[in-house]
Design a protein around this motif. Structure first.
Motif, PDB file in Angstrom:
ATOM      1  N   ASN A  17      35.678  33.898  43.923  1.00  0.00           N
ATOM      2  CA  ASN A  17      36.413  34.625  44.018  1.00  0.00           C
ATOM      3  C   ASN A  17      37.179  35.680  43.020  1.00  0.00           C
ATOM      4  O   ASN A  17      37.340  37.173  43.388  1.00  0.00           O
ATOM      5  CB  ASN A  17      37.592  34.547  45.098  1.00  0.00           C
ATOM      6  CG  ASN A  17      38.223  35.379  46.550  1.00  0.00           C
ATOM      7  OD1 ASN A  17      37.091  36.607  46.032  1.00  0.00           O
ATOM      8  ND2 ASN A  17      38.886  35.100  46.852  1.00  0.00           N
ATOM      9  N   ILE A  18      37.986  35.356  42.048  1.00  0.00           N
ATOM     10  CA  ILE A  18      39.657  36.106  41.446  1.00  0.00           C
ATOM     11  C   ILE A  18      38.761  36.603  40.997  1.00  0.00           C
ATOM     12  O   ILE A  18      38.690  38.119  39.578  1.00  0.00           O
ATOM     13  CB  ILE A  18      40.375  34.769  41.297  1.00  0.00           C
ATOM     14  CG1 ILE A  18      41.324  34.305  42.109  1.00  0.00           C
ATOM     15  CG2 ILE A  18      41.408  35.583  40.106  1.00  0.00           C
ATOM     16  CD1 ILE A  18      41.611  35.538  42.819  1.00  0.00           C
ATOM     17  N   LEU A  22      38.628  40.267  39.774  1.00  0.00           N
ATOM     18  CA  LEU A  22      38.998  41.066  38.145  1.00  0.00           C
ATOM     19  C   LEU A  22      37.847  42.080  37.256  1.00  0.00           C
ATOM     20  O   LEU A  22      38.412  42.951  36.916  1.00  0.00           O
ATOM     21  CB  LEU A  22      39.243  39.330  37.119  1.00  0.00           C
ATOM     22  CG  LEU A  22      40.063  39.072  37.480  1.00  0.00           C
ATOM     23  CD1 LEU A  22      40.049  38.002  36.617  1.00  0.00           C
ATOM     24  CD2 LEU A  22      41.452  39.715  36.815  1.00  0.00           C
ATOM     25  N   ASN A  23      36.335  41.565  37.782  1.00  0.00           N
ATOM     26  CA  ASN A  23      35.583  42.686  37.722  1.00  0.00           C
ATOM     27  C   ASN A  23      35.425  43.810  37.784  1.00  0.00           C
ATOM     28  O   ASN A  23      35.544  45.184  37.741  1.00  0.00           O
ATOM     29  CB  ASN A  23      33.938  41.863  37.596  1.00  0.00           C
ATOM     30  CG  ASN A  23      33.296  42.293  37.092  1.00  0.00           C
ATOM     31  OD1 ASN A  23      33.098  42.478  35.619  1.00  0.00           O
ATOM     32  ND2 ASN A  23      31.762  42.378  37.271  1.00  0.00           N
ATOM     33  N   GLU A  24      36.352  43.964  39.294  1.00  0.00           N
ATOM     34  CA  GLU A  24      36.498  45.333  40.033  1.00  0.00           C
ATOM     35  C   GLU A  24      37.455  46.346  39.262  1.00  0.00           C
ATOM     36  O   GLU A  24      37.464  47.312  39.126  1.00  0.00           O
ATOM     37  CB  GLU A  24      36.431  44.977  41.659  1.00  0.00           C
ATOM     38  CG  GLU A  24      37.098  46.258  42.308  1.00  0.00           C
ATOM     39  CD  GLU A  24      35.597  47.338  42.386  1.00  0.00           C
ATOM     40  OE1 GLU A  24      35.850  48.832  42.187  1.00  0.00           O
ATOM     41  OE2 GLU A  24      34.392  46.817  42.128  1.00  0.00           O
ATOM     42  N   LEU A  25      39.055  45.243  38.906  1.00  0.00           N
ATOM     43  CA  LEU A  25      40.035  45.722  38.816  1.00  0.00           C
ATOM     44  C   LEU A  25      39.720  46.130  36.874  1.00  0.00           C
ATOM     45  O   LEU A  25      40.611  47.427  36.652  1.00  0.00           O
ATOM     46  CB  LEU A  25      40.675  43.842  38.232  1.00  0.00           C
ATOM     47  CG  LEU A  25      42.371  45.084  37.810  1.00  0.00           C
ATOM     48  CD1 LEU A  25      42.953  46.099  39.167  1.00  0.00           C
ATOM     49  CD2 LEU A  25      43.266  43.984  38.317  1.00  0.00           C
ATOM     50  N   LYS A  30      42.999  48.066  31.676  1.00  0.00           N
ATOM     51  CA  LYS A  30      42.234  47.367  30.196  1.00  0.00           C
ATOM     52  C   LYS A  30      42.595  45.890  30.645  1.00  0.00           C
ATOM     53  O   LYS A  30      44.445  46.535  30.826  1.00  0.00           O
ATOM     54  CB  LYS A  30      42.496  48.140  29.396  1.00  0.00           C
ATOM     55  CG  LYS A  30      42.161  47.065  27.889  1.00  0.00           C
ATOM     56  CD  LYS A  30      42.225  47.371  27.164  1.00  0.00           C
ATOM     57  CE  LYS A  30      42.594  46.504  25.575  1.00  0.00           C
ATOM     58  NZ  LYS A  30      41.249  45.956  25.409  1.00  0.00           N
ATOM     59  N   LEU A  31      42.595  45.090  30.978  1.00  0.00           N
ATOM     60  CA  LEU A  31      42.449  43.631  31.450  1.00  0.00           C
ATOM     61  C   LEU A  31      43.235  42.545  29.852  1.00  0.00           C
ATOM     62  O   LEU A  31      41.930  42.377  29.012  1.00  0.00           O
ATOM     63  CB  LEU A  31      41.840  42.690  32.148  1.00  0.00           C
ATOM     64  CG  LEU A  31      41.540  43.884  33.360  1.00  0.00           C
ATOM     65  CD1 LEU A  31      40.278  43.115  34.720  1.00  0.00           C
ATOM     66  CD2 LEU A  31      42.761  44.068  33.959  1.00  0.00           C
TER      67      LEU A  31
END
Length: 134
Positions: A17-18, A22-25, A30-31
Motif C-alpha cells: 500500500n505504501i 510512493l509511486n504516486e508521490l 523527487k523521492l
C-alpha cells in the motif's frame, strides 16, 4: 527525504500500500531514502520505484546527504533524523509502530500518526496549508 526504518518500513519491510502511494508521490516529488539499512532490505524494497536510495552511517551523514537535495521535505521518526528534520523546509515526524523520539518531535513542523497519512498530506498540499496556517 525519507528515513526508512520506523518511517517508511516496519522491521525493514515497506507495505505494498505504501509502495503504491510512493509511486504516486514520485510523479510530483523527487523521492530519496536515507538509511543505515539496519535490516538489509533497501534495494529489494524499492526496486522498480521512483526512489533514489543513499546508505548513511549516522546523523551527520544523513543531514549532509539530505542537503545535497536542498530545499527538501524531511520525514523521519528517530534521534538520527533530528538534524534532517531541523534543516528541512518542512519536517514531518511519523509516530508509527516504532514510536518517535522526543528529540525528533521537537525538531519537526508537523506530527503524523503514520506514513500513509504523511504521504497523503503531500499528495494533497492544501492539508499542509491548513495545518500550518496561523
Amino acid at each position: 527525504m525519507f528515513d526508512l526504518n520506523g518511517t517508511l518500513a516496519v522491521d525493514g519491510l515497506v507495505s505494498d500500500n505504501i509502495k503504491e502511494l510512493l509511486n504516486e508521490l514520485g510523479k510530483t516529488y523527487k523521492l530519496v531514502v536515507l538509511t543505515a539499512d539496519t535490516y538489509g532490505t533497501l534495494e529489494k524494497e524499492f526496486k522498480g520505484l521512483p526512489i533514489a536510495v543513499d546508505r548513511i552511517k549516522n546523523e551527520i551523514e544523513k543531514v549532509n546527504a539530505a542537503e545535497k537535495y536542498s530545499p527538501y521535505i524531511g520525514i523521519g521518526n528517530g534521534n538520527n533524523d533530528c538534524m534532517m528534520l531541523e534543516k528541512s523546509e518542512l519536517g514531518i515526524l511519523i509516530i508509527g509502530e516504532e514510536g518517535a523520539s522526543t528529540n525528533a518531535l521537537l525538531k519537526s513542523d508537523i506530527v503524523i500518526n503514520n506514513i500513509k497519512d504523511a504521504i497523503n498530506l503531500l499528495l494533497n498540499e492544501k492539508r499542509i496549508i491548513a495545518t500550518l496556517r496561523k
